[in-house]
Design a protein around this motif. Sequence first.
Motif, mmCIF file in Angstrom:
data_model
loop_
_atom_site.group_PDB
_atom_site.id
_atom_site.type_symbol
_atom_site.label_atom_id
_atom_site.label_comp_id
_atom_site.label_asym_id
_atom_site.label_seq_id
_atom_site.Cartn_x
_atom_site.Cartn_y
_atom_site.Cartn_z
ATOM 1 N N ILE A 100 -10.431 10.049 -8.217
ATOM 2 C CA ILE A 100 -9.533 9.037 -7.662
ATOM 3 C C ILE A 100 -8.108 9.581 -7.583
ATOM 4 O O ILE A 100 -7.447 9.499 -6.542
ATOM 5 N N TRP A 160 -14.700 10.541 -12.606
ATOM 6 C CA TRP A 160 -14.379 9.545 -11.583
ATOM 7 C C TRP A 160 -12.855 9.418 -11.452
ATOM 8 O O TRP A 160 -12.302 9.439 -10.339
ATOM 9 N N TRP A 175 2.530 1.969 -3.386
ATOM 10 C CA TRP A 175 1.468 2.232 -4.379
ATOM 11 C C TRP A 175 0.905 3.629 -4.178
ATOM 12 O O TRP A 175 0.747 4.406 -5.114
ATOM 13 N N LYS A 176 0.612 3.965 -2.900
ATOM 14 C CA LYS A 176 0.067 5.286 -2.564
ATOM 15 C C LYS A 176 1.092 6.378 -2.886
ATOM 16 O O LYS A 176 0.742 7.436 -3.426
ATOM 17 N N TYR A 206 0.822 -1.210 0.000
ATOM 18 C CA TYR A 206 0.000 0.000 0.000
ATOM 19 C C TYR A 206 0.862 1.269 0.000
ATOM 20 O O TYR A 206 0.588 2.207 -0.759
ATOM 21 N N PHE A 211 -6.917 -1.506 0.589
ATOM 22 C CA PHE A 211 -5.905 -2.105 -0.295
ATOM 23 C C PHE A 211 -5.814 -3.611 -0.064
ATOM 24 O O PHE A 211 -5.800 -4.404 -1.021
ATOM 25 N N LEU A 254 -8.592 0.774 -8.925
ATOM 26 C CA LEU A 254 -7.668 1.864 -8.567
ATOM 27 C C LEU A 254 -8.216 2.663 -7.391
ATOM 28 O O LEU A 254 -7.495 2.987 -6.444
ATOM 29 N N ASP A 255 -9.526 2.949 -7.467
ATOM 30 C CA ASP A 255 -10.195 3.690 -6.394
ATOM 31 C C ASP A 255 -10.033 2.966 -5.062
ATOM 32 O O ASP A 255 -9.614 3.542 -4.050
ATOM 33 N N ARG A 267 -6.831 -6.788 -2.466
ATOM 34 C CA ARG A 267 -5.862 -7.848 -2.786
ATOM 35 C C ARG A 267 -6.491 -9.228 -2.548
ATOM 36 O O ARG A 267 -6.310 -10.138 -3.353
ATOM 37 N N LEU A 298 -6.415 2.810 -3.563
ATOM 38 C CA LEU A 298 -5.844 4.052 -3.035
ATOM 39 C C LEU A 298 -6.632 4.600 -1.844
ATOM 40 O O LEU A 298 -6.232 5.587 -1.227
ATOM 41 N N ALA A 299 -7.757 3.934 -1.506
ATOM 42 C CA ALA A 299 -8.640 4.482 -0.472
ATOM 43 C C ALA A 299 -8.061 4.346 0.941
ATOM 44 O O ALA A 299 -8.447 5.089 1.844
ATOM 45 N N GLY A 300 -7.165 3.403 1.153
ATOM 46 C CA GLY A 300 -6.586 3.206 2.489
ATOM 47 C C GLY A 300 -5.949 1.836 2.599
ATOM 48 O O GLY A 300 -6.212 0.972 1.756
ATOM 49 N N PRO A 301 -5.118 1.605 3.620
ATOM 50 C CA PRO A 301 -4.409 0.326 3.766
ATOM 51 C C PRO A 301 -5.355 -0.872 3.877
ATOM 52 O O PRO A 301 -5.122 -1.913 3.256
ATOM 53 N N TYR A 335 1.186 7.099 -6.608
ATOM 54 C CA TYR A 335 0.050 7.889 -7.097
ATOM 55 C C TYR A 335 -0.071 9.256 -6.399
ATOM 56 O O TYR A 335 -0.973 10.022 -6.721
#
Lengths: 120, 145
Positions: A116, A112, A46-47, A43, B75, B65-66, B79, B69-72, A50
Amino acid sequence: MVTAITSMGRSGLHDWLMQRVSAVIILAYVLYVGGVVASGVDYASWKALYSQTWMRIFSLLALLSFGAHAWVGLWSVFTDYLTERMLGAVGDKLRFLAQALSAVIMFTYIVWGIQILWGL
Amino acid sequence: MTFLKPGEAPSGELCKRYSIVKDKRPVNLDIVGSMHLPVTAWISITHRITGVILFAAVAVLLWALDTSLAGPESFDTLRETLGSPVFKLVMWAVLAVLIYHGIAGVKHLIMDFGIGESMEGGVLGARIVIALSLLCSVVAGVWLW
């Protein structure tokens, strides 16, 4: 009758070039992101990727390219098969509906995607 | 067959035999009905079909993708979800479609530079596209599982 009024740039040559330029951008993006994912991400990395401005620009560029690419592609498909010749009088109406629907979907994808990418 | 020379007007027997030629309306060749399409045509049609599928598949990719990237926690959930057999199959299908569309697209770009524009070149190019796509899809499948 099928006319060019709904084509991307009102010109076949313009559409032809747009289709190829956008294709190269999408291919570069898919190969890059595919490579990143294949090499393994957690994470945090990846974060972090982006969060970079260049990655957001690259992503939005790819998304907008996809929009242009899909519009030219779907236009070609719709104007070949959803026609008066293929389907009778309903063909023109169906084609207009299909293009309107794909335009709405495309617009939704772009808004959208911006949400994101910029975490809105 | 008898052909007219340039500038020669049809007359007599020739005029009768070829009168139908004067009718220049387009003829429906019933391509879909006969379905004897060359490999180049199949490549073209599947390029279009995969393109339409990808237009829909982008919804799944944007959702992924949304979520990623929203949080651990999000994520990790993604997965796990993508790791389930059903989603793995969906992802592999999307990848295979993407691989095919991409390789067929690169073939277009190569042909735009004037390479492989002959009939033989087109057939060879189409066969290479099929072979490469199958190979890459298998590799993608092995990587996924």
